[in-house]
Design a protein around this motif. Sequence first.
Motif, PDB file in Angstrom:
ATOM      1  N   GLN A 142     -26.497 -48.640   4.708  1.00 49.69           N
ATOM      2  CA  GLN A 142     -27.453 -49.427   3.931  1.00 49.69           C
ATOM      3  C   GLN A 142     -28.853 -49.085   4.415  1.00 49.69           C
ATOM      4  O   GLN A 142     -29.032 -48.570   5.520  1.00 49.69           O
ATOM      5  CB  GLN A 142     -27.186 -50.923   4.084  1.00 49.69           C
ATOM      6  CG  GLN A 142     -27.329 -51.462   5.481  1.00 49.69           C
ATOM      7  CD  GLN A 142     -27.058 -52.960   5.553  1.00 49.69           C
ATOM      8  OE1 GLN A 142     -26.731 -53.607   4.548  1.00 49.69           O
ATOM      9  NE2 GLN A 142     -27.193 -53.532   6.737  1.00 49.69           N
ATOM     10  N   THR A 160     -27.957 -49.381   9.547  1.00 51.67           N
ATOM     11  CA  THR A 160     -29.055 -49.771   8.668  1.00 51.67           C
ATOM     12  C   THR A 160     -30.180 -48.775   8.897  1.00 51.67           C
ATOM     13  O   THR A 160     -30.686 -48.642  10.013  1.00 51.67           O
ATOM     14  CB  THR A 160     -29.559 -51.193   8.972  1.00 51.67           C
ATOM     15  OG1 THR A 160     -28.515 -52.128   8.731  1.00 51.67           O
ATOM     16  CG2 THR A 160     -30.742 -51.537   8.077  1.00 51.67           C
ATOM     17  N   ILE A 205     -33.341 -50.149   4.073  1.00 54.30           N
ATOM     18  CA  ILE A 205     -34.398 -51.071   3.651  1.00 54.30           C
ATOM     19  C   ILE A 205     -35.735 -50.335   3.679  1.00 54.30           C
ATOM     20  O   ILE A 205     -35.948 -49.449   4.515  1.00 54.30           O
ATOM     21  CB  ILE A 205     -34.434 -52.322   4.558  1.00 54.30           C
ATOM     22  CG1 ILE A 205     -35.378 -53.385   3.975  1.00 54.30           C
ATOM     23  CG2 ILE A 205     -34.813 -51.965   5.991  1.00 54.30           C
ATOM     24  CD1 ILE A 205     -35.260 -54.740   4.673  1.00 54.30           C
ATOM     25  N   CYS A 206     -36.608 -50.683   2.765  1.00 56.60           N
ATOM     26  CA  CYS A 206     -37.920 -50.034   2.634  1.00 56.60           C
ATOM     27  C   CYS A 206     -38.998 -50.944   3.210  1.00 56.60           C
ATOM     28  O   CYS A 206     -39.229 -52.047   2.710  1.00 56.60           O
ATOM     29  CB  CYS A 206     -38.208 -49.736   1.161  1.00 56.60           C
ATOM     30  SG  CYS A 206     -39.855 -49.046   0.863  1.00 56.60           S
ATOM     31  N   CYS A 265     -33.235 -49.712  -2.826  1.00 56.92           N
ATOM     32  CA  CYS A 265     -33.789 -50.936  -2.263  1.00 56.92           C
ATOM     33  C   CYS A 265     -34.835 -51.441  -3.246  1.00 56.92           C
ATOM     34  O   CYS A 265     -35.721 -50.691  -3.650  1.00 56.92           O
ATOM     35  CB  CYS A 265     -34.416 -50.649  -0.895  1.00 56.92           C
ATOM     36  SG  CYS A 265     -35.251 -52.068  -0.150  1.00 56.92           S
ATOM     37  N   MET A 281     -31.209 -54.922  -0.388  1.00 56.69           N
ATOM     38  CA  MET A 281     -30.985 -53.736   0.435  1.00 56.69           C
ATOM     39  C   MET A 281     -30.436 -52.596  -0.420  1.00 56.69           C
ATOM     40  O   MET A 281     -29.661 -52.809  -1.356  1.00 56.69           O
ATOM     41  CB  MET A 281     -29.990 -54.050   1.548  1.00 56.69           C
ATOM     42  CG  MET A 281     -30.447 -55.152   2.493  1.00 56.69           C
ATOM     43  SD  MET A 281     -31.533 -54.566   3.793  1.00 56.69           S
ATOM     44  CE  MET A 281     -30.324 -53.870   4.903  1.00 56.69           C
ATOM     45  N   GLY A 282     -30.840 -51.368  -0.095  1.00 58.32           N
ATOM     46  CA  GLY A 282     -30.285 -50.199  -0.744  1.00 58.32           C
ATOM     47  C   GLY A 282     -29.013 -49.758  -0.056  1.00 58.32           C
ATOM     48  O   GLY A 282     -28.691 -50.208   1.047  1.00 58.32           O
ATOM     49  N   ALA A 342     -34.365 -59.383   4.656  1.00 58.31           N
ATOM     50  CA  ALA A 342     -34.421 -58.971   3.249  1.00 58.31           C
ATOM     51  C   ALA A 342     -34.358 -60.181   2.317  1.00 58.31           C
ATOM     52  O   ALA A 342     -35.123 -60.281   1.352  1.00 58.31           O
ATOM     53  CB  ALA A 342     -33.276 -57.999   2.950  1.00 58.31           C
TER      54      ALA A 342
END
Length: 318
Positions: A110, A82, A112-113, A191, A180-181, A173
Amino acid sequence: MDFVAIDFETANEKRNSPCSIGIVVVKGGEVVEKLHYLIRPQEMRFMPINIGIHGIRPAMVKDAPEFPEVWEKIKNYFPNSTVVAHNASFDISVLRKTAELYDIELPSFQYICTMKLAKNFYLGLQDAKLNTVNDFLDYKFIHHDALYDALACSNILLKVSEELKTTDIQEVADITGLVMGYVDCKGYSSCSLKGRAIRTSNKTYYYKRENNAENYNREAFKNEVVVFTGKLNSMSRDQAMTLVRRLGGATGGTVTKKTTILVTNMKNIQGLRREEMSTKLRKATDYKAKGQDITLLNEEEFLEMRYSRTGPTYTLQL
């Protein structure tokens, strides 16, 4: 909680021009590894606006490795991990575009921002910039240094997970309304915000009055004509111009023969080469060389001028 936080700085407007990367590895909620690399862009073209942001100049990276060599050192941190970034659309784009430039196949991971995370979780902030959020969280760091930015990004995710009492990033998330991106060899998905958070922070944002009400010298900029070049970190351009005018000075949009002070976000102005300067800074330097009495200040020196002259003081509200 395990993740890898990253941050890129770029040399110019192209996303495939990384000049540094910071990587922070978190295992079990603790920082276990920190890496920072300078990178020589394939196109050695640095824009003044970028130099003003991160302070990296061509001379600093001329002997640094290009991205493929750096990638060999960091690629094992990405597969099935991640990845966390603040304004991840930028950093993931830099990674993808640079990999594309060098024909590198990216592994699957994956991401996350934390900017979108903070926007949904910490309600009431004036913005979700990295320094704004971490100031709210009382975390001090050196902004626009890739390693310290990656650490600051890590801090946001760790603080959110701590308040939510979960170490599962997917759960973080879901609770905060994020999708999630994902990146793999075929492409990516961004994301994104899917809606309002199920839960938001119990921490209350308050306007930090001490940063906006100061006993400044009311004549600090008397008889000065001040022009700004580059983005300031401490305040907006409009706020800075208002400050100058309220402290007895005048402001201008361009450098002229009437300009007496040029404020730049560049550090170590004296060491800049001409091609590394903004248009305003080049013009001010030319006027100065011809004998014009014009002072060149960086942001810190400009802020110190608020108190620099004797005389009456008063409380200023910005």
